[in-house]
Design a protein around this motif. Structure first.
Motif, PDB file in Angstrom:
ATOM      1  N   UNK A   1       0.646  -5.532   0.549  1.00 55.09           N
ATOM      2  CA  UNK A   1      -0.535  -5.490  -0.313  1.00 55.09           C
ATOM      3  C   UNK A   1      -0.605  -6.740  -1.186  1.00 55.09           C
ATOM      4  N   UNK A   2       0.521  -7.135  -1.753  1.00 53.48           N
ATOM      5  CA  UNK A   2       0.563  -8.353  -2.565  1.00 53.48           C
ATOM      6  C   UNK A   2       0.139  -9.572  -1.748  1.00 53.48           C
ATOM      7  N   UNK A   3       0.591  -9.605  -0.508  1.00 54.24           N
ATOM      8  CA  UNK A   3       0.293 -10.736   0.361  1.00 54.24           C
ATOM      9  C   UNK A   3      -1.185 -10.784   0.739  1.00 54.24           C
ATOM     10  N   UNK A   4      -1.740  -9.617   1.094  1.00 54.65           N
ATOM     11  CA  UNK A   4      -3.115  -9.571   1.586  1.00 54.65           C
ATOM     12  C   UNK A   4      -4.132  -9.731   0.450  1.00 54.65           C
ATOM     13  N   UNK A   5      -3.795  -9.271  -0.744  1.00 51.90           N
ATOM     14  CA  UNK A   5      -4.715  -9.431  -1.872  1.00 51.90           C
ATOM     15  C   UNK A   5      -5.066 -10.894  -2.099  1.00 51.90           C
ATOM     16  N   UNK A   6      -4.120 -11.784  -1.821  1.00 50.71           N
ATOM     17  CA  UNK A   6      -4.346 -13.211  -2.012  1.00 50.71           C
ATOM     18  C   UNK A   6      -5.358 -13.773  -1.021  1.00 50.71           C
ATOM     19  N   UNK A   7      -5.596 -13.037   0.074  1.00 48.70           N
ATOM     20  CA  UNK A   7      -6.526 -13.503   1.102  1.00 48.70           C
ATOM     21  C   UNK A   7      -7.942 -12.959   0.901  1.00 48.70           C
ATOM     22  N   UNK A   8      -8.108 -12.075  -0.073  1.00 51.75           N
ATOM     23  CA  UNK A   8      -9.409 -11.479  -0.353  1.00 51.75           C
ATOM     24  C   UNK A   8     -10.084 -12.210  -1.508  1.00 51.75           C
ATOM     25  N   UNK A   9     -11.402 -12.043  -1.667  1.00 49.74           N
ATOM     26  CA  UNK A   9     -12.068 -12.620  -2.840  1.00 49.74           C
ATOM     27  C   UNK A   9     -11.439 -12.084  -4.126  1.00 49.74           C
ATOM     28  N   UNK A  10     -11.264 -12.931  -5.119  1.00 49.66           N
ATOM     29  CA  UNK A  10     -10.670 -12.498  -6.384  1.00 49.66           C
ATOM     30  C   UNK A  10     -11.609 -11.496  -7.055  1.00 49.66           C
ATOM     31  N   UNK A  11     -11.151 -10.279  -7.304  1.00 49.56           N
ATOM     32  CA  UNK A  11     -12.038  -9.256  -7.881  1.00 49.56           C
ATOM     33  C   UNK A  11     -12.221  -9.436  -9.387  1.00 49.56           C
ATOM     34  N   UNK A  12     -13.240  -8.774  -9.894  1.00 49.77           N
ATOM     35  CA  UNK A  12     -13.456  -8.729 -11.344  1.00 49.77           C
ATOM     36  C   UNK A  12     -12.687  -7.569 -11.973  1.00 49.77           C
ATOM     37  N   UNK A  13     -12.339  -6.598 -11.148  1.00 49.72           N
ATOM     38  CA  UNK A  13     -11.614  -5.416 -11.605  1.00 49.72           C
ATOM     39  C   UNK A  13     -10.801  -4.849 -10.449  1.00 49.72           C
ATOM     40  N   UNK A  14      -9.589  -4.367 -10.776  1.00 50.02           N
ATOM     41  CA  UNK A  14      -8.761  -3.673  -9.786  1.00 50.02           C
ATOM     42  C   UNK A  14      -8.550  -2.245 -10.262  1.00 50.02           C
ATOM     43  N   UNK A  15      -8.674  -1.300  -9.337  1.00 44.32           N
ATOM     44  CA  UNK A  15      -8.310   0.093  -9.594  1.00 44.32           C
ATOM     45  C   UNK A  15      -7.164   0.429  -8.649  1.00 44.32           C
ATOM     46  N   UNK A  16      -6.015   0.799  -9.191  1.00 42.92           N
ATOM     47  CA  UNK A  16      -4.847   1.123  -8.372  1.00 42.92           C
ATOM     48  C   UNK A  16      -4.554   2.613  -8.481  1.00 42.92           C
ATOM     49  N   UNK A  17      -4.385   3.254  -7.336  1.00 40.12           N
ATOM     50  CA  UNK A  17      -4.233   4.709  -7.317  1.00 40.12           C
ATOM     51  C   UNK A  17      -2.829   5.120  -6.873  1.00 40.12           C
ATOM     52  N   UNK A  18      -2.244   6.091  -7.598  1.00 40.25           N
ATOM     53  CA  UNK A  18      -1.005   6.725  -7.156  1.00 40.25           C
ATOM     54  C   UNK A  18      -1.365   7.663  -5.986  1.00 40.25           C
ATOM     55  N   UNK A  19      -0.435   8.335  -5.273  1.00 41.02           N
ATOM     56  CA  UNK A  19       0.910   8.608  -5.730  1.00 41.02           C
ATOM     57  C   UNK A  19       1.954   7.542  -5.426  1.00 41.02           C
ATOM     58  N   UNK A  20       1.651   6.532  -4.637  1.00 38.55           N
ATOM     59  CA  UNK A  20       2.650   5.483  -4.438  1.00 38.55           C
ATOM     60  C   UNK A  20       2.647   4.587  -5.674  1.00 38.55           C
ATOM     61  N   UNK A  21       3.667   4.685  -6.535  1.00 37.39           N
ATOM     62  CA  UNK A  21       3.676   3.862  -7.742  1.00 37.39           C
ATOM     63  C   UNK A  21       3.752   2.371  -7.433  1.00 37.39           C
ATOM     64  N   UNK A  22       4.283   2.021  -6.248  1.00 33.18           N
ATOM     65  CA  UNK A  22       4.395   0.612  -5.889  1.00 33.18           C
ATOM     66  C   UNK A  22       3.028  -0.011  -5.641  1.00 33.18           C
ATOM     67  N   UNK A  23       2.033   0.803  -5.290  1.00 32.24           N
ATOM     68  CA  UNK A  23       0.668   0.300  -5.166  1.00 32.24           C
ATOM     69  C   UNK A  23       0.167  -0.150  -6.533  1.00 32.24           C
ATOM     70  N   UNK A  24       0.512   0.637  -7.564  1.00 23.96           N
ATOM     71  CA  UNK A  24       0.122   0.280  -8.934  1.00 23.96           C
ATOM     72  C   UNK A  24       0.853  -0.981  -9.384  1.00 23.96           C
ATOM     73  N   UNK A  25       2.137  -1.074  -9.057  1.00 18.62           N
ATOM     74  CA  UNK A  25       2.922  -2.247  -9.462  1.00 18.62           C
ATOM     75  C   UNK A  25       2.360  -3.511  -8.815  1.00 18.62           C
ATOM     76  N   UNK A  26       2.055  -3.447  -7.519  1.00 15.77           N
ATOM     77  CA  UNK A  26       1.500  -4.605  -6.813  1.00 15.77           C
ATOM     78  C   UNK A  26       0.179  -5.033  -7.441  1.00 15.77           C
TER      79      UNK A  26
END
Length: 286
Positions: free
Chosen positions: A97-122
């Protein structure tokens, strides 16, 4: 908010054909209706199945959903249960996720959803680097769920480490969304209210989309003779058949009703999950 790009990071979210979890899908549709662009970054592996939406070796693919949402599926390892293979899968999602986010347009806002806490950390790490707000949507209290439903001691060294990670997520995010109204009480119980003030916590229940629900009632009717019995009182459960929902309790209640001699009360369970076979066997035994 209009004319913005919003990135939702949620490992288990999928297009409607592959999941019953419509939370991020409904949010995405609403945000698009306001004139925004929405990406949902999620794993290609459909939770609880062996279905992988990326059949080849590519790291990710972008699918334009008819709703207007752009689903970014990323490749993660297969897992079969809640053991080490799932932990490996969750950790893998963090790195990809960290790697692919860099290939997407830079967002104005991110919403990160559990239950995987590592998704929130990334999401939080990427948001900090880009200096953009990140909201964490907490639909499952991890690792507290592990302690409650798996019986793991809260004093376990690994659990203590996970709790510290959870506190860091709550403290670091721009805002918190809880899906249960009383979840901020959990923050108070942990003694984290100074680091996580109530002003940054909000309540948005999971709920349903009324229009979709009304349409589904007409288009997807279940043909089951048990539902048409006029002389029975029906107790119906519809949802996931998993440990967390403790459906054995409902079966036990049915056994009490049966032992009391009531023949005009039916308990009907509809759903899927990793406890289906076990629950079916339990019903036969009882």
């Amino acid at each position: 908010m209009t004319g913005k790009t919003i990135l939702i990071v949620s490992q288990y979210t999928k297009q409607p054909a592959y999941t019953g979890d419509m939370r991020n899908y409904d949010w995405g549709r609403h945000l698009i209706s306001l004139g925004n662009t929405v990406y949902i970054l999620c794993a290609s592996l459909v939770h609880g199945t062996t279905i992988d939406l990326i059949e080849g070796d590519e790291e990710y693919k972008i699918v334009d959903d008819p709703s207007g949402i752009k689903y970014v599926y990323v490749k993660t390892p297969m897992y079969q249960d809640n053991g080490l293979s799932r932990i490996k899968n969750m950790g893998s999602f963090y790195f990809i996720a960290l790697k692919i986010m860099k290939k997407l347009p830079v967002p104005d806002l991110i919403i990160a959803k559990s239950p995987n806490p590592m998704a929130c950390v990334a999401a939080l790490k990427y948001a900090k680097k880009k200096k953009i707000p990140c909201v964490c949507d907490i639909v499952d209290l991890w690792p507290e769920s592990i302690a409650v439903y798996q019986g793991v001691s809260r004093s376990n060294p690994l659990m203590k480490l996970l709790y510290q990670g959870e506190k860091w997520i709550y403290k670091t995010c721009s805002a918190l969304i809880f899906s249960d109204e009383g979840d901020y009480d959990y923050v108070i119980e942990k003694g984290w209210q100074k680091a996580v003030p109530k002003e940054k916590a909000f309540y948005v229940n999971i709920g349903i989309n009324i229009a979709d629900n009304d349409r589904n009632r007409e288009e997807y009717k279940l043909d089951d003779p048990a539902l048409e019995e006029e002389n029975t009182f029906k107790v119906i459960y519809s949802g996931s058949v998993r440990t967390v929902n403790n459906l054995k309790l409902l079966v036990d209640a049915g056994k009490v009703i049966q032992d009391e001699g009531y023949s005009d009360i039916r308990v009907l369970i509809y759903g899927g999950g990793d406890q289906v076979d076990e629950l079916r066997q339990y019903c036969e035994e009882q």
